[in-house]
Write a protein that holds these residues in place. Structure first.
Motif, PDB file in Angstrom:
ATOM      1  N   THR A   1      -2.667 -11.279 -13.595  1.00 47.37           N
ATOM      2  CA  THR A   1      -3.048  -9.913 -13.242  1.00 47.37           C
ATOM      3  C   THR A   1      -2.518  -8.912 -14.273  1.00 47.37           C
ATOM      4  OG1 THR A   1      -1.135  -9.742 -11.792  1.00 47.37           O
ATOM      5  CG2 THR A   1      -3.233 -10.361 -10.786  1.00 47.37           C
ATOM      6  N   GLY A   2      -1.518  -9.309 -15.023  1.00 48.73           N
ATOM      7  CA  GLY A   2      -0.998  -8.458 -16.098  1.00 48.73           C
ATOM      8  C   GLY A   2      -0.218  -7.271 -15.593  1.00 48.73           C
ATOM      9  N   ARG A   3       0.316  -6.553 -16.525  1.00 50.22           N
ATOM     10  CA  ARG A   3       1.136  -5.399 -16.228  1.00 50.22           C
ATOM     11  C   ARG A   3       0.287  -4.130 -16.334  1.00 50.22           C
ATOM     12  NH1 ARG A   3       7.062  -4.168 -18.570  1.00 50.22           N
ATOM     13  NH2 ARG A   3       7.152  -1.986 -18.002  1.00 50.22           N
ATOM     14  N   ALA A   4       0.339  -3.308 -15.320  1.00 53.33           N
ATOM     15  CA  ALA A   4      -0.410  -2.047 -15.337  1.00 53.33           C
ATOM     16  C   ALA A   4       0.349  -1.003 -16.142  1.00 53.33           C
ATOM     17  CB  ALA A   4      -0.618  -1.565 -13.906  1.00 53.33           C
ATOM     18  N   ARG A   5      -0.324   0.053 -16.480  1.00 51.62           N
ATOM     19  CA  ARG A   5       0.303   1.133 -17.218  1.00 51.62           C
ATOM     20  C   ARG A   5       1.064   2.043 -16.249  1.00 51.62           C
ATOM     21  NH1 ARG A   5      -3.626   3.722 -21.417  1.00 51.62           N
ATOM     22  NH2 ARG A   5      -1.648   4.212 -22.365  1.00 51.62           N
ATOM     23  N   CYS A   6       2.202   2.514 -16.669  1.00 53.32           N
ATOM     24  CA  CYS A   6       3.029   3.393 -15.849  1.00 53.32           C
ATOM     25  C   CYS A   6       2.761   4.835 -16.203  1.00 53.32           C
ATOM     26  CB  CYS A   6       4.506   3.081 -16.073  1.00 53.32           C
ATOM     27  SG  CYS A   6       4.910   1.375 -15.699  1.00 53.32           S
ATOM     28  N   GLY A   7       2.802   5.690 -15.168  1.00 55.07           N
ATOM     29  CA  GLY A   7       2.704   7.123 -15.398  1.00 55.07           C
ATOM     30  C   GLY A   7       1.368   7.595 -15.413  1.00 55.07           C
TER      31      GLY A   7
ATOM     32  N   ALA B   1       0.819  -1.214   0.000  1.00 52.32           N
ATOM     33  CA  ALA B   1       0.000   0.000   0.000  1.00 52.32           C
ATOM     34  C   ALA B   1       0.855   1.267   0.000  1.00 52.32           C
ATOM     35  CB  ALA B   1      -0.934  -0.001   1.201  1.00 52.32           C
ATOM     36  N   SER B   2       2.101   1.154  -0.461  1.00 56.61           N
ATOM     37  CA  SER B   2       2.972   2.327  -0.585  1.00 56.61           C
ATOM     38  C   SER B   2       3.178   2.626  -2.068  1.00 56.61           C
ATOM     39  CB  SER B   2       4.321   2.071   0.090  1.00 56.61           C
ATOM     40  OG  SER B   2       5.060   1.098  -0.619  1.00 56.61           O
ATOM     41  N   GLU B   3       3.422   3.889  -2.383  1.00 57.31           N
ATOM     42  CA  GLU B   3       3.595   4.280  -3.786  1.00 57.31           C
ATOM     43  C   GLU B   3       4.738   3.537  -4.482  1.00 57.31           C
ATOM     44  OE1 GLU B   3       2.055   8.705  -4.679  1.00 57.31           O
ATOM     45  OE2 GLU B   3       3.814   8.587  -3.372  1.00 57.31           O
ATOM     46  N   PRO B   4       5.921   3.438  -3.865  1.00 59.84           N
ATOM     47  CA  PRO B   4       7.010   2.756  -4.577  1.00 59.84           C
ATOM     48  C   PRO B   4       6.708   1.292  -4.884  1.00 59.84           C
ATOM     49  CG  PRO B   4       7.879   4.045  -2.760  1.00 59.84           C
ATOM     50  CD  PRO B   4       6.393   4.041  -2.618  1.00 59.84           C
ATOM     51  N   VAL B   5       6.112   0.585  -3.940  1.00 60.96           N
ATOM     52  CA  VAL B   5       5.832  -0.836  -4.161  1.00 60.96           C
ATOM     53  C   VAL B   5       4.694  -1.007  -5.153  1.00 60.96           C
ATOM     54  CG1 VAL B   5       5.170  -3.017  -3.062  1.00 60.96           C
ATOM     55  CG2 VAL B   5       6.813  -1.504  -1.942  1.00 60.96           C
ATOM     56  N   ARG B   6       3.717  -0.114  -5.135  1.00 60.12           N
ATOM     57  CA  ARG B   6       2.662  -0.172  -6.155  1.00 60.12           C
ATOM     58  C   ARG B   6       3.263  -0.002  -7.549  1.00 60.12           C
ATOM     59  NH1 ARG B   6      -2.486   3.225  -3.676  1.00 60.12           N
ATOM     60  NH2 ARG B   6      -3.034   1.681  -2.091  1.00 60.12           N
ATOM     61  N   ALA B   7       4.186   0.948  -7.694  1.00 61.97           N
ATOM     62  CA  ALA B   7       4.828   1.162  -8.997  1.00 61.97           C
ATOM     63  C   ALA B   7       5.641  -0.056  -9.398  1.00 61.97           C
ATOM     64  CB  ALA B   7       5.708   2.408  -8.950  1.00 61.97           C
ATOM     65  N   LEU B   8       6.359  -0.638  -8.460  1.00 66.79           N
ATOM     66  CA  LEU B   8       7.151  -1.828  -8.750  1.00 66.79           C
ATOM     67  C   LEU B   8       6.250  -2.992  -9.153  1.00 66.79           C
ATOM     68  CD1 LEU B   8      10.119  -2.648  -8.772  1.00 66.79           C
ATOM     69  CD2 LEU B   8       9.844  -3.382  -6.403  1.00 66.79           C
TER      70      LEU B   8
ATOM     71  N   LEU C   1      10.215   7.181  -6.782  1.00 63.64           N
ATOM     72  CA  LEU C   1       9.392   7.282  -5.579  1.00 63.64           C
ATOM     73  C   LEU C   1      10.134   6.820  -4.328  1.00 63.64           C
ATOM     74  CD1 LEU C   1       6.035   5.983  -7.085  1.00 63.64           C
ATOM     75  CD2 LEU C   1       6.548   8.336  -6.366  1.00 63.64           C
ATOM     76  N   LEU C   2      11.164   5.998  -4.510  1.00 62.65           N
ATOM     77  CA  LEU C   2      11.954   5.524  -3.370  1.00 62.65           C
ATOM     78  C   LEU C   2      12.950   6.565  -2.868  1.00 62.65           C
ATOM     79  CD1 LEU C   2      12.808   1.806  -4.158  1.00 62.65           C
ATOM     80  CD2 LEU C   2      11.645   2.690  -2.140  1.00 62.65           C
ATOM     81  N   ALA C   3      13.342   7.497  -3.723  1.00 63.02           N
ATOM     82  CA  ALA C   3      14.396   8.460  -3.378  1.00 63.02           C
ATOM     83  C   ALA C   3      14.139   9.186  -2.054  1.00 63.02           C
ATOM     84  CB  ALA C   3      14.611   9.440  -4.523  1.00 63.02           C
ATOM     85  N   PRO C   4      12.966   9.778  -1.832  1.00 62.32           N
ATOM     86  CA  PRO C   4      12.769  10.474  -0.551  1.00 62.32           C
ATOM     87  C   PRO C   4      12.774   9.523   0.645  1.00 62.32           C
ATOM     88  CG  PRO C   4      10.759  10.545  -1.872  1.00 62.32           C
ATOM     89  CD  PRO C   4      11.832   9.956  -2.733  1.00 62.32           C
ATOM     90  N   TRP C   5      12.335   8.287   0.425  1.00 67.31           N
ATOM     91  CA  TRP C   5      12.354   7.305   1.517  1.00 67.31           C
ATOM     92  C   TRP C   5      13.782   6.907   1.863  1.00 67.31           C
ATOM     93  CZ3 TRP C   5       8.252   7.024   4.318  1.00 67.31           C
ATOM     94  CH2 TRP C   5       7.012   7.290   3.750  1.00 67.31           C
ATOM     95  N   ARG C   6      14.628   6.789   0.843  1.00 68.39           N
ATOM     96  CA  ARG C   6      16.050   6.502   1.102  1.00 68.39           C
ATOM     97  C   ARG C   6      16.691   7.635   1.886  1.00 68.39           C
ATOM     98  NH1 ARG C   6      17.020   4.351  -4.625  1.00 68.39           N
ATOM     99  NH2 ARG C   6      16.819   2.122  -4.324  1.00 68.39           N
ATOM    100  N   ASP C   7      16.366   8.876   1.495  1.00 64.34           N
ATOM    101  CA  ASP C   7      16.902  10.034   2.211  1.00 64.34           C
ATOM    102  C   ASP C   7      16.445  10.031   3.665  1.00 64.34           C
ATOM    103  OD1 ASP C   7      18.146  10.918  -0.104  1.00 64.34           O
ATOM    104  OD2 ASP C   7      16.578  12.380  -0.575  1.00 64.34           O
TER     105      ASP C   7
END
Length: 107
Positions: free
Chosen positions: A101-107, A59-66, A77-83
């Protein structure tokens, strides 16, 4: 299908982490002013940098994108979390055994 709200999990490493987590939750409640509490980035920066592990799950943005097959977006999306968390950042992998489930569209 409606996606659940974005969420992270914070895990304490010791008594100091527990105290920081309690302060973070209290600050989020105070900022909410009667609304549903949401932890702001300044509050996270103030309390989540030591003695806590930041777990980014489904339920986090980076993992949803991944999960959607967008590693480049996930990396951004991971950059601020790494910081914020540095070596205390973890990603949660969940496999539900579902196929097709297929691949979702990015962006």
């Amino acid at each position: 299908m409606i996606e659940p709200p974005l969420r992270i999990t914070l895990l304490t490493q010791n008594a100091g982490g527990w105290a920081r987590l309690c302060r973070l939750v209290s600050a989020a409640q105070a900022e909410a002013d009667g609304a549903a509490p949401v932890v702001s980035w300044p509050t996270l920066r103030a309390y989540a940098d030591r003695d806590l592990v930041v777990l980014l799950g489904p339920a986090s943005e980076p993992v949803r994108a991944l999960s959607a097959g967008c590693p480049d977006v996930a990396e951004q999306l991971l950059a601020p979390w790494r910081d914020l968390a540095g070596e205390h950042l973890r990603l949660e992998a969940v496999y539900l055994g579902r196929q097709g489930t297929g691949r979702a569209r990015c962006g």
